[in-house]
Design a protein around this motif. Structure first.
Motif, mmCIF file in Angstrom:
data_model
loop_
_atom_site.group_PDB
_atom_site.id
_atom_site.type_symbol
_atom_site.label_atom_id
_atom_site.label_comp_id
_atom_site.label_asym_id
_atom_site.label_seq_id
_atom_site.Cartn_x
_atom_site.Cartn_y
_atom_site.Cartn_z
ATOM 1 N N ARG A 115 6.525 2.592 6.443
ATOM 2 C CA ARG A 115 5.846 3.627 5.480
ATOM 3 C C ARG A 115 7.298 4.517 5.150
ATOM 4 O O ARG A 115 7.232 4.756 3.997
ATOM 5 C CB ARG A 115 4.929 4.384 5.938
ATOM 6 N N LYS A 167 -2.834 0.698 -3.863
ATOM 7 C CA LYS A 167 -2.253 -0.662 -3.432
ATOM 8 C C LYS A 167 -1.947 -1.622 -4.609
ATOM 9 O O LYS A 167 -2.875 -1.460 -5.788
ATOM 10 C CB LYS A 167 -3.073 -1.502 -2.246
ATOM 11 N N PRO A 191 -8.673 3.421 4.116
ATOM 12 C CA PRO A 191 -9.749 4.205 3.233
ATOM 13 C C PRO A 191 -10.606 3.326 2.677
ATOM 14 O O PRO A 191 -11.816 3.887 2.602
ATOM 15 C CB PRO A 191 -8.694 4.840 2.056
ATOM 16 N N GLU A 192 -10.251 2.071 2.192
ATOM 17 C CA GLU A 192 -11.335 1.168 1.888
ATOM 18 C C GLU A 192 -12.489 0.942 2.854
ATOM 19 O O GLU A 192 -13.609 0.973 2.571
ATOM 20 C CB GLU A 192 -10.627 0.015 1.242
ATOM 21 N N ASN A 216 0.917 10.557 4.053
ATOM 22 C CA ASN A 216 0.028 9.903 3.303
ATOM 23 C C ASN A 216 -1.134 10.710 2.689
ATOM 24 O O ASN A 216 -1.668 10.197 1.574
ATOM 25 C CB ASN A 216 -0.684 8.805 4.123
ATOM 26 N N MET A 217 -1.187 11.735 3.223
ATOM 27 C CA MET A 217 -2.510 12.785 2.845
ATOM 28 C C MET A 217 -1.948 14.079 2.194
ATOM 29 O O MET A 217 -2.594 14.502 1.076
ATOM 30 C CB MET A 217 -3.392 12.943 3.937
ATOM 31 N N GLU A 218 -1.091 14.681 2.713
ATOM 32 C CA GLU A 218 -0.622 16.092 2.122
ATOM 33 C C GLU A 218 0.495 15.880 1.307
ATOM 34 O O GLU A 218 0.834 16.924 0.689
ATOM 35 C CB GLU A 218 -0.208 16.730 3.564
ATOM 36 N N THR A 276 -12.336 4.115 -6.050
ATOM 37 C CA THR A 276 -12.108 3.049 -5.501
ATOM 38 C C THR A 276 -11.890 1.856 -6.613
ATOM 39 O O THR A 276 -12.766 1.510 -7.044
ATOM 40 C CB THR A 276 -12.624 2.540 -4.226
ATOM 41 N N THR A 331 -7.600 -1.781 3.147
ATOM 42 C CA THR A 331 -6.984 -0.625 3.528
ATOM 43 C C THR A 331 -7.936 0.399 4.386
ATOM 44 O O THR A 331 -9.016 0.049 4.419
ATOM 45 C CB THR A 331 -6.139 0.216 2.568
ATOM 46 N N THR A 365 -7.408 3.324 -3.643
ATOM 47 C CA THR A 365 -8.128 2.616 -2.327
ATOM 48 C C THR A 365 -9.136 3.483 -1.889
ATOM 49 O O THR A 365 -9.546 3.302 -0.595
ATOM 50 C CB THR A 365 -7.127 2.136 -1.544
ATOM 51 N N ARG A 366 -9.341 4.553 -2.796
ATOM 52 C CA ARG A 366 -10.646 5.268 -2.243
ATOM 53 C C ARG A 366 -10.985 6.306 -3.403
ATOM 54 O O ARG A 366 -10.261 6.567 -4.497
ATOM 55 C CB ARG A 366 -9.993 6.581 -0.886
ATOM 56 N N THR A 367 -12.102 6.976 -3.259
ATOM 57 C CA THR A 367 -12.750 7.703 -4.183
ATOM 58 C C THR A 367 -12.206 9.099 -3.942
ATOM 59 O O THR A 367 -12.191 9.318 -2.844
ATOM 60 C CB THR A 367 -14.157 7.613 -4.263
ATOM 61 N N MET A 397 7.905 0.380 -5.822
ATOM 62 C CA MET A 397 7.954 1.647 -5.232
ATOM 63 C C MET A 397 8.452 2.721 -6.170
ATOM 64 O O MET A 397 7.802 3.949 -6.530
ATOM 65 C CB MET A 397 8.582 1.749 -3.947
ATOM 66 N N GLU A 431 -14.674 3.984 3.364
ATOM 67 C CA GLU A 431 -15.479 4.116 2.213
ATOM 68 C C GLU A 431 -16.603 3.382 2.213
ATOM 69 O O GLU A 431 -17.784 3.450 1.959
ATOM 70 C CB GLU A 431 -14.991 3.903 0.844
ATOM 71 N N ASN A 459 5.803 5.607 -7.820
ATOM 72 C CA ASN A 459 6.292 6.967 -7.373
ATOM 73 C C ASN A 459 6.093 7.843 -8.511
ATOM 74 O O ASN A 459 6.082 9.149 -8.461
ATOM 75 C CB ASN A 459 7.418 7.090 -6.610
ATOM 76 N N PRO A 518 -4.365 7.126 -1.967
ATOM 77 C CA PRO A 518 -3.912 6.023 -1.546
ATOM 78 C C PRO A 518 -4.112 5.091 -2.667
ATOM 79 O O PRO A 518 -5.208 4.745 -3.302
ATOM 80 C CB PRO A 518 -4.520 5.807 -0.338
ATOM 81 N N ILE A 529 -3.360 4.015 5.209
ATOM 82 C CA ILE A 529 -3.399 3.419 3.828
ATOM 83 C C ILE A 529 -3.045 2.209 3.895
ATOM 84 O O ILE A 529 -3.038 1.492 2.818
ATOM 85 C CB ILE A 529 -2.621 4.441 2.963
ATOM 86 N N MET A 543 -9.106 16.921 -3.543
ATOM 87 C CA MET A 543 -9.075 18.019 -2.485
ATOM 88 C C MET A 543 -7.731 17.835 -1.769
ATOM 89 O O MET A 543 -7.300 18.576 -1.019
ATOM 90 C CB MET A 543 -10.117 17.288 -1.453
ATOM 91 N N LEU A 544 -7.108 16.619 -2.154
ATOM 92 C CA LEU A 544 -5.835 16.391 -1.479
ATOM 93 C C LEU A 544 -4.851 15.935 -2.793
ATOM 94 O O LEU A 544 -5.277 15.522 -3.819
ATOM 95 C CB LEU A 544 -6.005 14.919 -0.837
ATOM 96 N N PRO A 545 -3.385 16.388 -2.311
ATOM 97 C CA PRO A 545 -2.625 16.070 -3.358
ATOM 98 C C PRO A 545 -1.941 14.433 -3.497
ATOM 99 O O PRO A 545 -1.179 14.256 -4.421
ATOM 100 C CB PRO A 545 -1.193 17.013 -2.880
ATOM 101 N N ARG A 546 -2.303 13.656 -2.669
ATOM 102 C CA ARG A 546 -2.167 12.159 -2.844
ATOM 103 C C ARG A 546 -3.158 11.159 -2.778
ATOM 104 O O ARG A 546 -4.263 11.506 -1.833
ATOM 105 C CB ARG A 546 -1.297 11.708 -1.626
ATOM 106 N N PRO A 588 0.712 -1.102 0.065
ATOM 107 C CA PRO A 588 0.009 -0.171 -0.053
ATOM 108 C C PRO A 588 0.894 1.186 -0.048
ATOM 109 O O PRO A 588 1.903 1.328 0.536
ATOM 110 C CB PRO A 588 -0.627 -0.063 1.323
ATOM 111 N N THR A 589 0.524 2.410 -0.950
ATOM 112 C CA THR A 589 1.191 3.527 -0.914
ATOM 113 C C THR A 589 0.449 4.439 -1.508
ATOM 114 O O THR A 589 -0.708 4.372 -1.250
ATOM 115 C CB THR A 589 2.752 3.066 -1.739
ATOM 116 N N THR A 590 1.097 5.573 -2.030
ATOM 117 C CA THR A 590 0.223 6.698 -2.559
ATOM 118 C C THR A 590 0.791 7.109 -3.851
ATOM 119 O O THR A 590 1.877 6.779 -4.170
ATOM 120 C CB THR A 590 0.404 7.908 -1.703
#
Lengths: 120, 422
Positions: free
Chosen positions: B174, A68, B62-63, B149-151, A96, B60, A114-116, A82, B66, A86, A66, B46, A61-64, A52-54
């Motif tokens: 991570r 997997k 977020p899943e 992970n978010m920013e 998702t 994960t 892994t998310r909408t 990775m 959701e 990246n 998530p 995540i 709304m966010l710059p990353r 799992p990574t980004t």
């Protein structure tokens, strides 16, 4: 080759020793149930992990975002994976399960969101 | 408008509690969330490993979030984001919740029932008092997790982690994956506070050393962290002179415990339990204030979100029963933590509210091998929980059936770690 490992099949966490014999089979000691050797041999022969990574996402709304690997990949290829993941840049909206990278390292395994994330 | 149930917090506990309350017949349900989206801490978690108990698959964070958010949307439950709850007060039979947000300004929301699901927050460097300057580069593990992970900010290159809680272990992996070098995880206690699975998959996989019975005695650097001094500790957890070791690093992550976030609860006058730092709750997570329920990490810090969701279902059921006037207010049983047990939740049981069984959640104080947890009423053992090993990091789920409890009119249930009776 001899290796010490902690079993993670259950919370007991047996300290096991695995030794490869000349005929290519394995000797496992330290386990307290029969699931231990099965886990130990898998770890010796073909250890795999879901990574799992980004990745970078634009216009969200966010710059990353998530993500997997949709399936576990060989443990030895995690850092190569990775490096490739990246480089990925996606545009919102993403749902998702959307594939953000196909056939990672030629493994036949996709990288999925892994998310909408809606357009922002 | 008077709401049936208002839920303070849209994390995993709040989402599952809201859904259950609605399904059990509560009509006007509202979720209040201070963040910009629902899902709570799961949005930054995540990694995989969530939902094995609830969904029978490995999701994960977020899943997992959701799925619960989708359920809220399908049930048509409204929610307010970016909304901070300032206070909750009793007003006759109603609860008045004082909130503020950018769009509506200040509001007083009235509700018949309230479910407290504010979660917990991390213990900070201030709370553990490590000597040294206050350079940048010291983060709680969860803050670093949110940044990365978010920013999308990487927060260090050479890293030391203090505390082996799960978030610290997860962040060790991570940061390694993102190219940082994690030198060590130091743990004050002689055992880890994280799940075995995380020690193996986050530390052992990447050859990151776990230094047990060691702590940080000094943070070096004035503007940015330049290194830390670590030392071994004795049985009384005091640093042993002469064992100091300097580790150069630019970043220190702290994973040194979580504290239930109960300012609103305390101010409302709800009875608290000093052992959990959460409210005293019953079998359906009712608090001492009629119509107020609590579940999830605001009651006691859980190790798996699956158990948070399970507890939230109880609170949702409880709130719905309360609205129908069906919640029994008796206290037939109270629970006590005996030798070896740190706390027990729930602290009270009204047998009439129990369907089939009550699951008691508890934590052992240290690692126990080849022992059992016995539940006593008076001198009688009413139930026994066996495990090969009890770890402080893994919450014990001890289920006792209604049939067993019904044999006793009332009493104090005492949970004790003991030798297995031959």
């Amino acid at each position: 080759m001899k290796k010490n490992m902690t079993c993670i099949v259950c919370p007991v966490g047996c300290q096991m020793t695995v030794e490869e014999k000349n005929d290519g089979t394995y000797d496992v000691t330290g386990n307290t149930c029969k699931r231990g050797p099965k886990y130990a041999v898998a770890e010796m022969t073909n250890p795999t992990r879901v990574v799992p990574t980004t990745v970078v996402i634009k216009n969200a709304m966010l710059p990353r975002l998530p993500v997997k690997t949709a399936q576990p990949i060989p443990k030895g290829q995690i850092f190569d994976a990775m490096a490739v993941i990246n480089q990925v840049v996606v545009q919102a909206p993403v749902k998702t399960g959307d594939v953000v990278l196909k056939n990672l390292l030629g493994l036949g395994i996709d990288v999925v969101a892994t998310r909408t994330m809606n357009k922002f | 408008m008077i709401y049936d149930v208002v839920i303070l917090g849209g994390g995993p506990a709040g989402l599952a509690a809201a859904a259950e309350a609605k399904k059990q017949g509560a009509e006007n349900v509202l979720i209040l969330e201070r963040d910009r989206e629902l899902g709570g801490i799961l949005n930054q978690c995540i990694h995989n490993g969530f939902g094995l108990h609830t969904f029978n698959e490995e999701l994960t964070g977020p899943e997992y979030a959701e799925r619960h958010i989708n359920e809220i949307v399908e049930l048509g439950i409204p929610y307010l984001l970016n909304t901070m709850v300032l206070d909750m007060v009793e007003h006759g039979d109603l609860k008045v919740i004082h909130v503020i947000n950018e769009n509506d300004g200040y509001m007083a929301i009235e509700s018949k029932a309230v479910i407290l699901t504010m979660g917990c927050r991390e213990r900070t460097s201030g709370a553990i008092g490590i000597p040294g300057y206050r350079p940048s580069g010291v983060f709680t593990a969860g803050t670093a997790q949110r940044f990365i992970n978010m920013e999308g900010y990487m927060c260090g290159k050479e890293v030391v982690i203090l505390g082996s809680g799960d978030i610290g272990l997860i962040m060790a992996r991570r940061m390694t994956l993102e190219g940082a070098h994690v030198q060590a995880v130091c743990e004050l206690m002689p055992y880890s506070n994280g799940l075995v699975r995380n020690i193996v998959q986050c530390l052992d996989d990447y050859d990151i050393p776990l230094k047990l019975s060691q702590t940080i005695t000094f943070i070096h650097g004035k503007d940015r962290v330049e290194g830390v001094t670590i030392a071994k500790v004795d049985e009384r957890l005091k640093a042993i002179p002469g064992t100091e070791e300097f580790i150069p690093c630019d970043t220190l992550l702290l994973s040194v415990g979580l504290i239930p976030e109960n300012e609103i609860t305390r101010h409302a006058g709800v009875e608290m339990d000093p052992r959990t730092s959460g409210s005293v709750v019953g079998e359906l997570r009712q608090t001492s204030m009629p119509g107020v329920f609590a579940c999830g990490n605001v009651v006691h810090v859980h190790d798996l979100v699956d158990f948070v969701s399970q507890e939230a279902v109880l609170a949702g059921k409880g709130a719905a029963k309360y609205l129908k006037g069906q919640l029994n207010a008796d206290v037939d049983f109270t629970t006590v933590n005996g030798d070896g047990i740190g706390y027990v939740v729930p602290q009270k049981v009204a047998i009439k509210n129990v369907d089939d069984s009550v699951t008691f959640y508890m934590r052992v104080r240290q690692v126990f091998k080849d022992k059992v947890v016995n539940a006593y009423i008076g001198d009688t053992i009413i139930a026994t929980k066996k495990e090969k090993k009890f770890l402080p990091a893994e919450m014990v789920n001890f289920k006792i059936t209604k049939d067993i409890l019904a044999e006793y009119p009332s009493g104090e249930i005492r949970f004790v770690v003991e030798e297995a009776k031959k």
